[in-house]
Every structure is written in structure tokens, then in C-alpha cells.
Scaffold this motif. Structure first.
Motif, PDB file in Angstrom:
ATOM      1  N   SER A   7     -39.027  42.271 -20.368  1.00 33.40           N
ATOM      2  CA  SER A   7     -39.542  42.628 -19.049  1.00 33.40           C
ATOM      3  C   SER A   7     -38.543  43.578 -18.403  1.00 33.40           C
ATOM      4  CB  SER A   7     -39.752  41.385 -18.176  1.00 33.40           C
ATOM      5  OG  SER A   7     -38.513  40.736 -17.925  1.00 33.40           O
ATOM      6  N   MET A   8     -39.024  44.359 -17.416  1.00 35.22           N
ATOM      7  CA  MET A   8     -38.128  45.212 -16.637  1.00 35.22           C
ATOM      8  C   MET A   8     -38.344  44.931 -15.153  1.00 35.22           C
ATOM      9  SD  MET A   8     -37.802  48.899 -18.602  1.00 35.22           S
ATOM     10  CE  MET A   8     -39.550  49.280 -18.726  1.00 35.22           C
ATOM     11  N   TRP A   9     -37.246  44.937 -14.420  1.00 33.38           N
ATOM     12  CA  TRP A   9     -37.252  44.553 -13.016  1.00 33.38           C
ATOM     13  C   TRP A   9     -36.531  45.605 -12.179  1.00 33.38           C
ATOM     14  CZ3 TRP A   9     -38.548  39.403 -11.030  1.00 33.38           C
ATOM     15  CH2 TRP A   9     -39.117  38.575 -12.004  1.00 33.38           C
ATOM     16  N   MET A  10     -36.774  45.553 -10.870  1.00 32.37           N
ATOM     17  CA  MET A  10     -36.051  46.426  -9.952  1.00 32.37           C
ATOM     18  C   MET A  10     -35.758  45.679  -8.652  1.00 32.37           C
ATOM     19  SD  MET A  10     -39.046  49.020  -8.624  1.00 32.37           S
ATOM     20  CE  MET A  10     -40.669  48.415  -8.113  1.00 32.37           C
ATOM     21  N   ARG A  11     -34.704  46.122  -7.975  1.00 33.03           N
ATOM     22  CA  ARG A  11     -34.355  45.565  -6.670  1.00 33.03           C
ATOM     23  C   ARG A  11     -33.706  46.659  -5.830  1.00 33.03           C
ATOM     24  NH1 ARG A  11     -31.325  40.121  -6.898  1.00 33.03           N
ATOM     25  NH2 ARG A  11     -29.561  41.396  -7.602  1.00 33.03           N
ATOM     26  N   THR A  39     -39.258  45.220  -1.728  1.00 31.03           N
ATOM     27  CA  THR A  39     -38.404  44.063  -1.471  1.00 31.03           C
ATOM     28  C   THR A  39     -37.054  44.482  -0.896  1.00 31.03           C
ATOM     29  OG1 THR A  39     -37.671  44.182  -3.771  1.00 31.03           O
ATOM     30  CG2 THR A  39     -39.462  42.668  -3.260  1.00 31.03           C
ATOM     31  N   PRO A  40     -36.336  43.554  -0.267  1.00 26.92           N
ATOM     32  CA  PRO A  40     -34.997  43.858   0.241  1.00 26.92           C
ATOM     33  C   PRO A  40     -33.964  43.842  -0.879  1.00 26.92           C
ATOM     34  CG  PRO A  40     -35.550  41.582   0.706  1.00 26.92           C
ATOM     35  CD  PRO A  40     -36.776  42.190   0.103  1.00 26.92           C
ATOM     36  N   GLN A  48     -38.397  42.653  -8.128  1.00 29.01           N
ATOM     37  CA  GLN A  48     -39.784  42.888  -8.529  1.00 29.01           C
ATOM     38  C   GLN A  48     -39.854  43.245 -10.005  1.00 29.01           C
ATOM     39  OE1 GLN A  48     -40.325  45.598  -4.747  1.00 29.01           O
ATOM     40  NE2 GLN A  48     -42.255  45.536  -5.888  1.00 29.01           N
ATOM     41  N   SER A  49     -40.792  42.599 -10.696  1.00 32.98           N
ATOM     42  CA  SER A  49     -41.039  42.946 -12.090  1.00 32.98           C
ATOM     43  C   SER A  49     -42.059  44.075 -12.146  1.00 32.98           C
ATOM     44  CB  SER A  49     -41.569  41.728 -12.845  1.00 32.98           C
ATOM     45  OG  SER A  49     -41.958  42.083 -14.158  1.00 32.98           O
ATOM     46  N   TYR A  50     -41.769  45.151 -12.902  1.00 32.38           N
ATOM     47  CA  TYR A  50     -42.725  46.244 -13.043  1.00 32.38           C
ATOM     48  C   TYR A  50     -43.171  46.436 -14.487  1.00 32.38           C
ATOM     49  CZ  TYR A  50     -38.594  49.031 -14.366  1.00 32.38           C
ATOM     50  OH  TYR A  50     -37.456  49.504 -14.965  1.00 32.38           O
ATOM     51  N   TYR A  51     -42.663  45.602 -15.399  1.00 32.98           N
ATOM     52  CA  TYR A  51     -43.088  45.672 -16.792  1.00 32.98           C
ATOM     53  C   TYR A  51     -42.827  44.318 -17.444  1.00 32.98           C
ATOM     54  CZ  TYR A  51     -42.903  46.654 -21.802  1.00 32.98           C
ATOM     55  OH  TYR A  51     -43.099  46.605 -23.155  1.00 32.98           O
ATOM     56  N   ARG A  52     -43.825  43.815 -18.203  1.00 36.02           N
ATOM     57  CA  ARG A  52     -43.665  42.553 -18.934  1.00 36.02           C
ATOM     58  C   ARG A  52     -44.583  42.607 -20.155  1.00 36.02           C
ATOM     59  NH1 ARG A  52     -41.835  37.693 -16.718  1.00 36.02           N
ATOM     60  NH2 ARG A  52     -42.239  38.496 -14.621  1.00 36.02           N
ATOM     61  N   VAL A 109     -38.575  35.579 -17.808  1.00 39.95           N
ATOM     62  CA  VAL A 109     -37.687  35.256 -16.699  1.00 39.95           C
ATOM     63  C   VAL A 109     -38.439  35.377 -15.374  1.00 39.95           C
ATOM     64  CG1 VAL A 109     -35.686  36.068 -17.986  1.00 39.95           C
ATOM     65  CG2 VAL A 109     -36.859  37.639 -16.420  1.00 39.95           C
ATOM     66  N   THR A 110     -37.895  34.779 -14.321  1.00 36.67           N
ATOM     67  CA  THR A 110     -38.538  34.787 -13.007  1.00 36.67           C
ATOM     68  C   THR A 110     -37.683  35.462 -11.948  1.00 36.67           C
ATOM     69  OG1 THR A 110     -37.625  32.589 -12.549  1.00 36.67           O
ATOM     70  CG2 THR A 110     -39.847  32.685 -13.510  1.00 36.67           C
TER      71      THR A 110
END
Length: 352
Positions: free
Chosen positions: A93-97, A138-139, A145-149, A192-193
Motif C-alpha cells: 500500500s502507499m500512504w501520504m500525510r 488530512t492534517p 491517507q491511503s492512496y494505493y492498496r 496496515v491501518t
């Protein structure tokens, strides 16, 4: 001795056997991307990062003022295309913040401060194969935030857009936007969460420093052209040797500051029989108004509302001058009745 061929994970769209495989080398770069490369050895199910910084970069920008709050004033991309940003050997998965706390919203995005009063940014990110982007909302704290899974594992690319947005009314001046990290992106295992789960690999999305110049550009119709009546000569039926007669040439002028060109757009009611002419609201039958431009000496019909209804001219010494003309136009081969020609043409200008 028996030979065993084992299938291994490769980037999407590629298959091979263990004895034949070489890690795919991504070579093309799309967008303006500054690359910082880090190399690590693989460990069990641990993603690695090949690009430590994805940087959206641009040269000096110039826009027109004044600007209200909530207006997009620029778009910058950091697009890894076929460059691996991450590599995983487990489903991923890929995430961003966000790197900062938001100060406003715009079109469903959170808007974050650049450090320059009145100018913020919005961000969207996607896997490089994705058709759509995920808006960053999101802050700088929380799960991200997940943008790919996906069940896929192998090389992962990232593409992103950064939009500059006004957070307050912006006047003319020169604004220096500093280089800054706008978001953290991470590759993790699929289930993952949180972006803070482990193991992970990180890559920062960065906006490069640049200078923004806001110019107080203006353009207005000359006072005599704001509301102007063109009086055509009185004609006899015998004057209509061709369909057009009684032509009168004149000019429409816009006075401009800090602009390079002006587009004149013309609207009105088309004649019911001939949509290339403007309708007559006077008493003469079978007559319309022919309106035309004379740029470079070429006489070309200007139509009402659509089609050939716009003309663009350059600004020279603070003036944009459009040569035009008007005249009577016989709409059909039927006789013309006595009466008046009255027609209204409205002009609007846009400039840059």
C-alpha cells in the motif's frame, strides 16, 4: 540433477522465470523531478525507497492581479512516471500525510500554508498507473491517507500535483515562495491501518523555491467606445448592386496596462434568415447588419455570439486597436422595403 524454475514478482505487466529475470530498470522521467536516491538491501517484507525527495520545480511565474481568496494561481507536478520511487517484496500500500496543518479548503482539498501571506497549496497524489488522484485532506498528525492498496509487489511509482491557491486577497507585488516539504509519502504492507506502521519506506514530496510576480494588469474600452452609435448613410434600393452596401469603417480601442494582447468578443441577435448577420429591429424588411473586421486589410465577417465572433490583437504602446466596419446587408433576393436599420452589437474584452 533436476532444474527448478521459480516464478518471482516483477513490476506490473512483466513475467519471467527466476533463471531469466533481471530487475526492471525504469529510465524515463516525465515532469520536472529532482531525484535523491538511496539504496538499501532487501529484508523480509520490508519496502525500500529509491527516491528520497520528489520535487515539483518551476521557474519564475507572472500572473495578473488583483486576485480574490480561493483562486488557483498555478499547478506544478512531480511525476515519477516509470521511475521506481519504492520497491516492495510483499503485497503493498502507499500512504501520504501533510507536512503542515491546513489553513483553509478549496474544491474539496485542504489548503496548507506556504509561509507567504495569502498563498497556500493543495496536493493530490496517485500511483503512477492510476487514472485518478487522491486529494490530500488530512492534517500533519493522525493516521494519514491511503492512496494505493493492492496485492501487487515490485516497483512502485508516484505522481503528484501541487496547486497554488490564494488564501487571502492578493495584490500586485513580488512573492518569494521558499522550498518546503509539502507531504510525506510512504510504502507499506497492504493491510496496515496507519502511515506510521512498520516496516515502511519514505519519500518526501517537495515544492521547490520560486518567485511569483503579481502584476496589476488592466484593460478598458476607450471612453468613446463604451457606448457608441454608428450612423450609416441613407441609401436607395438602386445602391444595392450587391448584397452589401453603405459600408462604414471605424476602430474599437482598448487602453491597457501591463498586458500583451486583447480578445474582443461580439454578441447580439442573429438575423432570422441569415445567422452571419445581426438582426434588424428597425422597420425595413429584408435587411440585416453586416459587421466585419479589417485586420491586416482582410475583410472578414464577425458573426453574432458563436463561430467567428472573436478577434485578438496585440497591445502596442498601451493600446489594442481593432479595425472593424458595418453596413447594410440584403438578406434574400426579395425586394427591400423602405424603413430603418437598427441593430445592437455588444463587445466584451479579455486580456493577458
Amino acid at each position: 540433477m533436476n532444474t527448478i524454475n521459480r516464478a518471482v514478482a516483477m513490476p506490473r505487466g512483466m513475467t519471467c522465470h527466476y533463471s531469466q529475470c533481471a530487475r526492471r530498470l525504469y529510465t524515463s522521467i516525465a515532469g520536472l523531478l529532482l531525484l535523491g536516491v538511496s539504496g538499501e538491501a532487501f529484508s523480509a517484507c520490508e519496502p525500500i525507497s529509491y527516491i528520497a525527495i520528489q520535487s515539483a520545480t518551476t521557474g519564475a511565474q507572472t500572473i495578473s492581479a488583483p486576485l480574490a481568496a480561493g483562486v488557483r494561481i498555478g499547478t506544478f507536478t512531480a511525476n515519477s512516471s516509470n521511475i521506481e520511487v519504492f520497491r516492495t517484496i510483499c503485497t503493498s500500500s502507499m500512504w501520504m500525510r501533510a507536512a503542515k496543518a491546513p489553513v483553509s479548503t478549496w474544491n474539496g482539498y485542504s489548503v496548507y500554508p506556504t509561509g507567504v501571506t495569502g498563498i497556500g497549496y493543495a496536493v493530490e497524489v496517485a500511483d503512477y498507473n492510476a487514472a485518478s488522484y487522491t486529494k490530500l485532506t488530512t492534517p500533519q498528525t493522525g493516521a494519514g491517507q491511503s492512496y494505493y492498496r493492492d496485492n501487487y509487489f515490485g516497483g512502485l511509482g508516484v505522481k503528484s500535483r501541487i496547486y497554488l491557491v490564494t488564501t487571502a486577497p492578493l495584490g500586485s507585488g513580488v512573492y518569494n515562495i521558499p522550498a518546503q516539504v509539502v507531504a510525506l509519502t510512504r510504502a507499506l504492507n497492504r493491510d496496515v491501518t496507519s502511515i506510521d506502521a512498520s516496516p515502511s519506506a519514505s519519500s518526501n514530496l517537495q515544492l521547490s523555491a520560486f518567485q511569483l510576480t503579481v502584476r496589476n494588469t488592466t484593460c478598458d474600452l476607450a471612453a468613446g467606445d463604451v457606448s457608441r452609435t454608428i450612423v450609416l448613410d441613407t441609401l436607395k434600393r438602386a445602391d444595392f448592386i450587391d448584397k452589401a452596401a453603405g459600408l462604414k469603417d471605424f476602430e474599437i480601442t482598448a487602453n491597457c496596462t501591463d498586458t500583451s494582447s486583447v480578445t474582443f468578443s461580439f454578441t447580439g441577435t442573429p438575423a432570422p434568415i441569415d445567422g452571419w448577420r445581426f438582426a434588424n429591429t428597425g422597420t425595413a424588411a429584408n435587411i440585416g447588419l453586416w459587421f466585419y473586421s479589417r485586420i491586416g486589410g482582410d475583410v472578414i465577417t464577425i458573426t453574432p455570439n458563436t463561430g467567428n465572433y472573436q478577434r485578438t490583437v496585440n497591445v502596442v504602446n498601451g493600446k489594442a486597436v481593432l479595425p472593424v466596419g458595418m453596413g447594410y446587408f440584403k438578406l434574400t433576393n426579395n425586394p427591400i422595403s423602405s424603413g430603418t436599420l437598427v441593430s445592437t452589437v455588444t463587445v466584451n474584452i479579455t486580456y493577458q
